[in-house]
Write an enzyme that holds these catalytic residues in place. Sequence first.
Site, PDB file in Angstrom:
ATOM      1  N   SER A  90      39.862  44.665  36.224  1.00  0.00           N
ATOM      2  CA  SER A  90      39.688  46.019  35.567  1.00  0.00           C
ATOM      3  C   SER A  90      39.529  45.658  34.024  1.00  0.00           C
ATOM      4  CB  SER A  90      40.563  47.024  36.011  1.00  0.00           C
ATOM      5  OG  SER A  90      41.844  46.746  35.221  1.00  0.00           O
ATOM      6  N   TYR A 143      50.291  46.715  35.532  1.00  0.00           N
ATOM      7  CA  TYR A 143      49.017  46.326  36.225  1.00  0.00           C
ATOM      8  C   TYR A 143      47.942  45.522  35.102  1.00  0.00           C
ATOM      9  CZ  TYR A 143      44.306  47.875  37.917  1.00  0.00           C
ATOM     10  OH  TYR A 143      43.097  47.862  38.455  1.00  0.00           O
TER      11      TYR A 143
END
Length: 262
Positions: free
Chosen positions: A144, A157
């Site tokens: 991402s 994350y």
Amino acid sequence: MAEEPDGRVAIVAGAGDGIGRACAIALARSGADVVVAARRPEPLRRLAADIADLTGRRVLDVPTDLADQDACRALVDTAAKELGRVDVVVNVATYNPAGRLEDLDPAEFRRAFEINVLGVLAVSRAALPYMRAVGGGSIVQISSEAPRAKLVNLGAYAATKGAMEVASGVLAKEVGPDGVRVNVVVAGYTDNAKLAAYMADIADRRGVPVTTVRDEMTKSSALRRLTRPEDIADVVAFLASAQARAITGTITPVTSGVSIGG
């Protein structure tokens, strides 16, 4: 145009819904038999039935805890045993604990690392002997924008996805001589249930309508659109194909232009 080998087998880890579901369908439509894996059995069963109905390809659903190294290896071994080979691995599974780094429970950070890095590597490494046996293969990892954006409350994350990207680049160099390609696809703001929940949380914290947050995210991209799971799946299917035979070690953004490299 290069020809695909007959009877390709693709494993999609984290295939229950969203990007994983779209990738599994795209690979089946490209002519591959597909093994779908995720922790929850019910979404997998529905997905397997949908793929079989849509494409007529062989589909195997294998419930798997991708934080469990032994389970990751068993997933790949099962795919090879039941379908005869392994040509493609797509790692979509992710764990995203929200919270500021100074407050985050170390156990949550540890689980993010176990899934986003160690789980991804476990599936990838388990597939390598099978790929070598058929003369090569393709591994595609889903990342991402988090490692680049460094968003507050998503530190674990971002850190683990960044580690996964670096490890994947090293792996590409290590296994390239065996004909195995390793690439990373960076997903932008992807229009799915997870993004809807994220937008709702932002809207609640800011005290604004969800539509305001959605409009802001849409306008942050050069194409003025959110990325769809199918947009990412089409790129994954290409990277998994013989048409991408000279592509390895890349990080490819599929973000509708949220960030423009220079």
